[in-house]
Design a protein around this motif. Structure first.
Motif, short mmCIF file in Angstrom:
data_model
loop_
_atom_site.label_atom_id
_atom_site.label_comp_id
_atom_site.label_asym_id
_atom_site.label_seq_id
_atom_site.Cartn_x
_atom_site.Cartn_y
_atom_site.Cartn_z
N VAL A 126 0.83 -1.20 0.00
CA VAL A 126 0.00 0.00 0.00
C VAL A 126 0.87 1.25 0.00
O VAL A 126 0.53 2.26 -0.61
CB VAL A 126 -0.97 -0.02 1.20
CG1 VAL A 126 -1.63 1.32 1.40
CG2 VAL A 126 -2.02 -1.10 1.00
N ALA A 127 2.03 1.19 0.65
CA ALA A 127 2.92 2.34 0.73
C ALA A 127 3.98 2.35 -0.36
O ALA A 127 4.90 3.15 -0.32
CB ALA A 127 3.61 2.35 2.10
N SER A 128 3.83 1.50 -1.38
CA SER A 128 4.86 1.40 -2.41
C SER A 128 4.94 2.68 -3.24
O SER A 128 3.98 3.43 -3.33
CB SER A 128 4.59 0.20 -3.32
OG SER A 128 3.57 0.50 -4.24
N PRO A 129 6.09 2.90 -3.89
CA PRO A 129 6.25 4.09 -4.73
C PRO A 129 5.30 4.09 -5.93
O PRO A 129 5.01 5.13 -6.48
CB PRO A 129 7.70 4.01 -5.22
CG PRO A 129 8.33 2.88 -4.53
CD PRO A 129 7.29 2.10 -3.82
N GLN A 130 4.81 2.93 -6.30
CA GLN A 130 3.85 2.82 -7.40
C GLN A 130 2.47 2.86 -6.76
O GLN A 130 2.03 1.88 -6.17
CB GLN A 130 4.06 1.50 -8.14
CG GLN A 130 3.14 1.30 -9.30
CD GLN A 130 3.46 -0.02 -10.00
OE1 GLN A 130 4.33 -0.77 -9.58
NE2 GLN A 130 2.74 -0.29 -11.05
N PRO A 131 1.77 4.02 -6.83
CA PRO A 131 0.50 4.14 -6.12
C PRO A 131 -0.50 3.08 -6.57
O PRO A 131 -0.63 2.81 -7.76
CB PRO A 131 0.00 5.53 -6.51
CG PRO A 131 1.18 6.24 -7.06
CD PRO A 131 2.10 5.19 -7.60
N PRO A 132 -1.19 2.46 -5.60
CA PRO A 132 -2.19 1.47 -5.97
C PRO A 132 -3.39 2.15 -6.63
O PRO A 132 -3.67 3.32 -6.37
CB PRO A 132 -2.59 0.84 -4.63
CG PRO A 132 -2.25 1.87 -3.61
CD PRO A 132 -1.09 2.66 -4.17
N THR A 133 -4.08 1.42 -7.46
CA THR A 133 -5.32 1.95 -8.03
C THR A 133 -6.32 2.06 -6.90
O THR A 133 -6.17 1.44 -5.85
CB THR A 133 -5.88 1.00 -9.10
OG1 THR A 133 -6.22 -0.24 -8.46
CG2 THR A 133 -4.87 0.76 -10.22
N SER A 134 -7.37 2.83 -7.10
CA SER A 134 -8.35 2.97 -6.02
C SER A 134 -9.00 1.63 -5.70
O SER A 134 -9.28 1.34 -4.55
CB SER A 134 -9.42 4.00 -6.41
OG SER A 134 -10.09 3.58 -7.57
N VAL A 135 -9.18 0.77 -6.70
CA VAL A 135 -9.75 -0.54 -6.44
C VAL A 135 -8.80 -1.36 -5.57
O VAL A 135 -9.20 -1.97 -4.60
CB VAL A 135 -10.05 -1.29 -7.77
CG1 VAL A 135 -10.43 -2.73 -7.51
CG2 VAL A 135 -11.12 -0.56 -8.54
N HIS A 136 -7.50 -1.32 -5.92
CA HIS A 136 -6.50 -2.06 -5.14
C HIS A 136 -6.44 -1.50 -3.71
O HIS A 136 -6.39 -2.26 -2.75
CB HIS A 136 -5.13 -1.98 -5.81
CG HIS A 136 -4.05 -2.68 -5.05
ND1 HIS A 136 -3.93 -4.05 -5.05
CD2 HIS A 136 -3.08 -2.21 -4.25
CE1 HIS A 136 -2.90 -4.38 -4.28
NE2 HIS A 136 -2.38 -3.29 -3.79
N ALA A 137 -6.43 -0.19 -3.58
CA ALA A 137 -6.36 0.43 -2.25
C ALA A 137 -7.57 0.05 -1.41
O ALA A 137 -7.44 -0.29 -0.24
CB ALA A 137 -6.24 1.95 -2.37
N ASN A 138 -8.77 0.08 -2.01
CA ASN A 138 -9.97 -0.30 -1.27
C ASN A 138 -9.93 -1.76 -0.87
O ASN A 138 -10.29 -2.13 0.24
CB ASN A 138 -11.23 -0.01 -2.09
CG ASN A 138 -11.49 1.47 -2.22
OD1 ASN A 138 -11.04 2.24 -1.39
ND2 ASN A 138 -12.20 1.86 -3.25
N THR A 139 -9.48 -2.62 -1.77
CA THR A 139 -9.35 -4.04 -1.46
C THR A 139 -8.33 -4.24 -0.35
O THR A 139 -8.57 -4.99 0.59
CB THR A 139 -8.94 -4.84 -2.71
OG1 THR A 139 -9.94 -4.66 -3.70
CG2 THR A 139 -8.79 -6.32 -2.41
N SER A 140 -7.19 -3.56 -0.45
CA SER A 140 -6.16 -3.69 0.58
C SER A 140 -6.67 -3.23 1.94
O SER A 140 -6.39 -3.86 2.95
CB SER A 140 -4.92 -2.89 0.19
OG SER A 140 -4.34 -3.42 -0.97
#
Length: 168
Positions: A126-140
């Motif tokens: 979640v804190a990676s330099p490659q920002p997660p997509t909003s779907v990935h962030a919500n899933t995470s």
């Protein structure tokens, strides 16, 4: 620990892309989370090697399952068991069904140790330099909260949901 880090580099973990950086970077950051959380030594070693066999979502294998004896000799049997289970189990399903401990995760301690490694793994991604997509962030976020609930019970989940902040 230095010898394990050198071994991972010698095997090429620092050349494999992962989470906006390298597999080596991801493995070491995941391990650092687990160290900061005060986990036992075998969980720390398991975190350092957690995705060397690949996973359901990370298909690149630094090592094959046939190399399990080598990994076991490096990090110990309990740690290697966590690494193997991390690579083979459907963790999202297991942690969302917190009451059902699969036979391979008995005693329940093993499942709790896997949950700690998975929390550290997700925290790094979640804190990676490659920002997660909003779907990935919500899933995470949902997966992290499910893990917190599994580890600490429902009362902590509500508090965690109100305190979650994704800082870079």
């Amino acid at each position: 620990m230095d010898s394990l880090l050198a071994w991972l580099r010698a095997r090429g973990a620092d050349c494999i892309p992962h989470s906006g950086g390298t597999l080596y970077g991801h493995l070491t950051r995941t391990c650092l989370h687990v160290v900061r959380w005060g986990a036992s030594a075998h969980v720390v070693r398991g975190a350092l090697f957690h995705s060397v066999y690949g996973t359901r979502s990370f298909r690149h294998r630094l090592l094959s399952h046939e190399e399990r004896p080598i990994v076991r000799s490096l990090i110990g049997g309990d740690a290697e068991q966590l690494v193997f289970l991390f690579s083979t189990l459907d963790r999202k399903k297991i942690f969302s069904e917190g009451n059902k401990v699969p036979p391979v995760c008995r005693p329940e301690r093993v499942l709790r140790e896997l949950a700690i490694i998975e929390l550290a793994n997700l925290a790094d991604q979640v804190a990676s330099p490659q920002p997660p997509t909003s779907v990935h962030a919500n899933t995470s976020t949902r997966v992290l909260l499910a893990h917190i609930q599994f580890l600490y019970g429902a009362s902590r989940t509500d508090a965690a949901a109100s305190d979650v902040s994704w800082q870079r």
